[in-house]
Design a protein around this motif. Structure first.
Motif, PDB file in Angstrom:
ATOM      1  N   VAL B  34      26.204 -13.193 -30.805  1.00  0.00           N
ATOM      2  CA  VAL B  34      24.946 -13.315 -31.588  1.00  0.00           C
ATOM      3  C   VAL B  34      25.069 -12.674 -32.750  1.00  0.00           C
ATOM      4  CG1 VAL B  34      22.866 -11.907 -30.933  1.00  0.00           C
ATOM      5  CG2 VAL B  34      23.430 -13.577 -29.589  1.00  0.00           C
ATOM      6  N   ILE B  40      19.234 -13.303 -33.064  1.00  0.00           N
ATOM      7  CA  ILE B  40      19.209 -13.191 -31.829  1.00  0.00           C
ATOM      8  C   ILE B  40      17.727 -14.647 -32.020  1.00  0.00           C
ATOM      9  CG2 ILE B  40      17.797 -11.803 -31.390  1.00  0.00           C
ATOM     10  CD1 ILE B  40      19.140 -11.676 -28.613  1.00  0.00           C
ATOM     11  N   ALA B  69      15.697  -6.706 -29.837  1.00  0.00           N
ATOM     12  CA  ALA B  69      16.613  -6.980 -31.807  1.00  0.00           C
ATOM     13  C   ALA B  69      17.134  -5.638 -32.274  1.00  0.00           C
ATOM     14  CB  ALA B  69      15.767  -7.752 -32.947  1.00  0.00           C
ATOM     15  N   ASP B 101      19.000 -18.361 -27.359  1.00  0.00           N
ATOM     16  CA  ASP B 101      19.849 -17.060 -26.741  1.00  0.00           C
ATOM     17  C   ASP B 101      18.653 -17.067 -25.942  1.00  0.00           C
ATOM     18  OD1 ASP B 101      22.234 -17.381 -28.539  1.00  0.00           O
ATOM     19  OD2 ASP B 101      20.523 -16.304 -29.677  1.00  0.00           O
ATOM     20  N   LEU B 225      25.505 -10.758 -22.719  1.00  0.00           N
ATOM     21  CA  LEU B 225      23.968 -10.941 -23.744  1.00  0.00           C
ATOM     22  C   LEU B 225      23.122 -10.242 -22.822  1.00  0.00           C
ATOM     23  CD1 LEU B 225      22.311 -10.915 -26.454  1.00  0.00           C
ATOM     24  CD2 LEU B 225      22.039 -13.171 -25.661  1.00  0.00           C
TER      25      LEU B 225
END
Lengths: 269, 238
Positions: B34, B40, B69, B101, B225
């Motif tokens: 990412v 993302i 983000a 994602d 993540l």
């Protein structure tokens, strides 16, 4: 009371001797570290992508956890199994070098000597299991203090049962070399046939399971008591059980009493 | 402390510190992917949903993801996947790792979604409601269904409707639902659907579906993540 205190002191003495030996044995300590590193870091990370989702709704094995989380409790049990069962080498050692004879002719009852040894082995094995808990962050397992306490109690009970089992094995084997080979042929098959590295998805029916795994393997896993021990610890650490959790607790309780009595029967013969 | 315990304790401390250091190694590449992409991707069933809204006037989920983000220092890209709202079966949504994602926009925490995704609750709630006049509709009646919110247990809802003898009719949008109800019909939609306040609404029995928390869903196995998004969400809340 006056007769209980000397026995308690004796048990403490034997326990302390085992703990002293375990903490000075650098090889055993290294083994306790290298196993989780190999199993969790290399095997876990290596296989994690094969268990992850690629398309929503299309995963062959449906588990509400990732592979590292699934493997984490099993690695703790593996560490406990090795340390507990191999701890019985100390029984062969004591027998070979005459220490056992000296202790057994002391006024201490035989059960108290054995209890001290088994408690020492169980403490060391629990310590090795607890080392793996340090890797919880790596496996993305979040632990609350109560979970850690529950896990430690469970691990200690499992260690007690397995150390007693190790003493039973040691009483059947007469040499160090023989025990090393023997213990590996016991530990590894028990571990691999315990749904430790691959799941039996509880949402599947028996017919669906048989479509994934051969029937003999499912039978072997269900007949293996370590399956339920691993499952019980999974329930505590990641809140996931493939079988009713009381099976694990019950089998460990039976193992503690049963193996200790069996070990007592053979101990010092 | 006795001298004889110093060395063993030192060994155990060194080993524990070593393991603690190892626990900071990344177990996968999901976060680094990412970051290297700089984007993302969030998949939602409906860009116009009140949970998402416009970039300039974001709904609660979009606001949270914009903040996530920003914490991760990547750009947020919202992908609309209309299939998410159209089928009872999550498999038909055709959501793939290549598209997103994260999944959001009304993803309910249910057994079905939890089996396939790692869920991070975001504070929202969702439930199914029946819109229309009167008591329980009679058997054989046609009941409109607006499955706009992703992740509700559609299989359970369809089982409930079958048991009640209602014939489901999939609806396209809230306006169509409002029109059916105003003309005396019955319809089912989630509590997140933007509908006029004057439409009569009733709770559905638990057999139709439980009220659920809403969550962001991440692909199972994306450990780094998931951890980063979870930490970011906690940071936003605090």
């Amino acid at each position: 009371m006056s007769s209980v205190l000397p026995i308690l002191r004796g048990i403490y003495g034997v326990w302390l001797r085992e703990i002293t030996r375990a903490t000075r044995d650098k090889g055993q300590l290294l083994g306790g570290v290298s196993r989780p590193l190999i199993w969790l870091l290399i095997l876990g990370v290596g296989l994690n992508p094969y268990f992850r989702g690629e398309v929503f709704g299309e995963v062959r094995i449906v588990l509400p956890f990732n592979y590292l989380q699934f493997l984490f409790p099993a690695v703790i049990v593996l560490n406990i199994m090795y340390t507990s069962i191999q701890f019985a080498v100390s029984v062969i050692w004591d027998r070979e070098f005459g220490f056992l004879r000296e202790v057994l002719v002391s006024p201490m009852p035989r059960w108290a000597v054995l209890l001290g040894k088994v408690l020492g082995g169980a403490t060391a094995a629990t310590g090795h299991g607890a080392l793996v808990l340090i890797l919880a962050r790596f496996a993305d397992v979040s632990l609350m203090p109560m979970q850690v306490v529950q896990a430690l109690v469970y691990m200690f009970a499992l260690s007690f049962a397995l150390t007693s089992f190790g003493v039973v094995l040691a009483s059947k084997v007469r040499s160090f070399e023989g025990f090393g080979v023997f213990s590996n042929t016991v530990i590894l098959p028990l571990y691999f046939a315990s749904s430790s590295v691959f799941p039996l998805d509880p949402s599947l029916t028996r017919t669906q399971l048989v479509a994934i795994y051969p029937e003999w393997l499912i039978w072997l896993i269900r007949a293996n008591p370590i399956t339920y021990a691993v499952d019980g610890l999974r329930g505590i650490l990641i809140g996931f059980n493939q079988f009713p959790p009381h099976l694990g607790y019950g089998l460990i309780a039976i193992g503690c009493v049963g193996f200790f009595l069996w070990a007592l029967k053979d101990f010092g013969k | 402390m006795k001298q004889r315990w110093k060395q063993p304790l030192r060994d155990i401390a060194v080993i524990s510190l070593g393991l603690f250091a190892v626990s900071f190694l990344p177990p996968d590449t999901s976060l680094s992917d990412v970051k290297s992409r700089g984007v993302i991707r969030l998949c939602v069933p409906d860009r116009q949903s009140p949970l998402i809204g416009a970039d300039s006037d974001p709904g609660p989920e979009l606001r949270q993801m914009q903040a996530v983000a920003a914490v991760l220092r990547v750009r947020l890209q919202v992908n609309e996947v209309p299939d998410m709202g159209r089928s009872f079966n999550p498999r038909n949504w055709q959501l793939t790792r290549g598209q997103c994602d994260l999944v959001g926009g009304g993803l309910a925490v249910t057994g079905a979604t939890r089996d396939f995704l790692t869920l991070l609750p975001n504070g929202g709630r969702i439930e199914l409601l029946r819109f229309g006049e009167g008591d329980t509709p009679v058997r054989g009646i046609e009941v409109g269904v607006l499955t706009g919110a992703a992740g509700l247990d559609r299989v359970r809802l369809s089982g409930f409707m079958r048991a009640e003898g209602w014939r489901p009719r999939l609806l396209e949008n809230p306006a169509q639902l409002a029109q059916i109800v105003r003309s005396g019909g019955q319809a089912i939609a989630s509590s997140l659907t933007e509908l006029p306040e004057d439409l009569p609404r009733h709770a559905l029995p638990p057999e139709a579906g439980d009220a659920s928390d809403l969550a962001f869903g991440l692909w199972r196995g994306d450990v780094t993540l998931t951890r980063a998004v979870r930490n970011a969400l906690e940071k936003i809340v605090s």
